[in-house]
Design a protein around this motif. Structure first.
Motif, PDB file in Angstrom:
ATOM      1  N   MET A 169      11.730 -29.550  -3.507  1.00  0.00           N
ATOM      2  CA  MET A 169      11.108 -29.459  -4.681  1.00  0.00           C
ATOM      3  C   MET A 169      11.238 -28.059  -5.487  1.00  0.00           C
ATOM      4  O   MET A 169      10.265 -27.524  -5.781  1.00  0.00           O
ATOM      5  N   ILE A 170      12.280 -27.583  -5.491  1.00  0.00           N
ATOM      6  CA  ILE A 170      12.696 -26.137  -6.122  1.00  0.00           C
ATOM      7  C   ILE A 170      12.437 -26.218  -7.836  1.00  0.00           C
ATOM      8  O   ILE A 170      11.553 -25.507  -8.455  1.00  0.00           O
ATOM      9  N   GLU A 171      13.051 -27.378  -8.426  1.00  0.00           N
ATOM     10  CA  GLU A 171      12.833 -27.338  -9.887  1.00  0.00           C
ATOM     11  C   GLU A 171      11.588 -27.716 -10.149  1.00  0.00           C
ATOM     12  O   GLU A 171      11.025 -28.372  -9.457  1.00  0.00           O
ATOM     13  N   ASP A 172      11.182 -27.583 -11.580  1.00  0.00           N
ATOM     14  CA  ASP A 172      10.087 -28.033 -11.813  1.00  0.00           C
ATOM     15  C   ASP A 172       9.886 -29.571 -11.954  1.00  0.00           C
ATOM     16  O   ASP A 172      10.826 -30.263 -12.396  1.00  0.00           O
ATOM     17  N   PHE A 173       8.584 -30.109 -11.463  1.00  0.00           N
ATOM     18  CA  PHE A 173       8.463 -31.690 -11.561  1.00  0.00           C
ATOM     19  C   PHE A 173       8.381 -31.927 -12.845  1.00  0.00           C
ATOM     20  O   PHE A 173       8.905 -33.091 -13.382  1.00  0.00           O
ATOM     21  N   VAL A 174       7.687 -31.465 -13.732  1.00  0.00           N
ATOM     22  CA  VAL A 174       7.507 -31.410 -15.148  1.00  0.00           C
ATOM     23  C   VAL A 174       8.212 -30.335 -15.812  1.00  0.00           C
ATOM     24  O   VAL A 174       7.946 -29.261 -15.516  1.00  0.00           O
ATOM     25  N   ASN A 215      -3.803 -35.314 -12.722  1.00  0.00           N
ATOM     26  CA  ASN A 215      -2.477 -35.168 -12.421  1.00  0.00           C
ATOM     27  C   ASN A 215      -1.873 -36.580 -12.255  1.00  0.00           C
ATOM     28  O   ASN A 215      -0.758 -36.737 -13.004  1.00  0.00           O
ATOM     29  N   TYR A 216      -2.392 -37.604 -11.993  1.00  0.00           N
ATOM     30  CA  TYR A 216      -1.670 -38.962 -12.151  1.00  0.00           C
ATOM     31  C   TYR A 216      -1.856 -39.496 -13.644  1.00  0.00           C
ATOM     32  O   TYR A 216      -0.630 -39.897 -14.051  1.00  0.00           O
ATOM     33  N   ARG A 222       2.532 -28.501 -11.345  1.00  0.00           N
ATOM     34  CA  ARG A 222       3.546 -27.976 -10.766  1.00  0.00           C
ATOM     35  C   ARG A 222       3.269 -27.102  -9.401  1.00  0.00           C
ATOM     36  O   ARG A 222       3.921 -27.150  -8.500  1.00  0.00           O
ATOM     37  N   ASP A 223       2.283 -26.323  -9.515  1.00  0.00           N
ATOM     38  CA  ASP A 223       2.037 -25.609  -8.390  1.00  0.00           C
ATOM     39  C   ASP A 223       1.411 -26.395  -7.324  1.00  0.00           C
ATOM     40  O   ASP A 223       1.993 -26.079  -6.052  1.00  0.00           O
ATOM     41  N   GLU A 224       0.744 -27.362  -7.436  1.00  0.00           N
ATOM     42  CA  GLU A 224       0.325 -28.276  -6.294  1.00  0.00           C
ATOM     43  C   GLU A 224       1.597 -29.081  -5.898  1.00  0.00           C
ATOM     44  O   GLU A 224       1.512 -29.090  -4.343  1.00  0.00           O
ATOM     45  N   ILE A 225       2.597 -29.478  -6.496  1.00  0.00           N
ATOM     46  CA  ILE A 225       3.435 -30.110  -6.037  1.00  0.00           C
ATOM     47  C   ILE A 225       4.320 -29.340  -5.288  1.00  0.00           C
ATOM     48  O   ILE A 225       5.051 -29.578  -4.129  1.00  0.00           O
ATOM     49  N   LYS A 226       4.526 -27.922  -5.700  1.00  0.00           N
ATOM     50  CA  LYS A 226       5.502 -27.102  -5.306  1.00  0.00           C
ATOM     51  C   LYS A 226       4.794 -26.572  -3.842  1.00  0.00           C
ATOM     52  O   LYS A 226       5.507 -26.500  -2.826  1.00  0.00           O
ATOM     53  N   ALA A 227       3.578 -26.550  -3.700  1.00  0.00           N
ATOM     54  CA  ALA A 227       2.689 -26.228  -2.555  1.00  0.00           C
ATOM     55  C   ALA A 227       2.758 -27.462  -1.456  1.00  0.00           C
ATOM     56  O   ALA A 227       3.224 -27.001  -0.261  1.00  0.00           O
ATOM     57  N   GLN A 228       2.774 -28.536  -1.919  1.00  0.00           N
ATOM     58  CA  GLN A 228       2.899 -29.597  -1.095  1.00  0.00           C
ATOM     59  C   GLN A 228       4.178 -30.365  -0.611  1.00  0.00           C
ATOM     60  O   GLN A 228       4.287 -30.587   0.455  1.00  0.00           O
TER      61      GLN A 228
END
Length: 103
Positions: free
Chosen positions: A73-78, A13-14, A60-66
């Motif tokens: 972080m409602i919008e997509d990070f990517v 992911n990084y 996306r799922d990981e970032i939304k969960a964390q």
């Protein structure tokens, strides 16, 4: 890569985020954040396009969960746009030190 609250992104992911950062940093000079072509991004990461899609979805799922609720972080990070590729969300803010996260 460390986010406010101490959440860290590492590994594959990084590597994905690291490839998208140069385009994201163009916004500092007032430019629009360009998309990174899907085929090129997959090639540079050494993976197939289908694997790239799964990797972006997992990130996306990981970032939304964390971070989803804690840091808004409602919008997509990517973000992705068909035929254009992927980019980091232009509404994100990059900081260079942990002290900057205190703001």
């Amino acid at each position: 890569m460390v986010f406010k609250g101490g959440y860290k992104v590492t590994g594959a992911n990084y590597e994905l985020i690291k490839k998208l950062l140069p385009n994201f940093r163009l916004k500092k000079s007032g430019q629009e954040v360009p998309y990174f072509a899907t085929a090129t991004l997959a090639t540079e990461l050494g993976i197939e396009e289908a694997t790239l899609y799964r990797r972006v979805t997992r990130l996306r799922d990981e970032i939304k969960a964390q971070l989803g609720v804690d840091q808004g972080m409602i919008e997509d990070f990517v973000e992705n746009k068909e035929r254009d590729g992927y980019r980091l969300n232009p509404n994100l803010r990059e900081v260079n030190s942990l002290a900057d996260l205190e703001d």
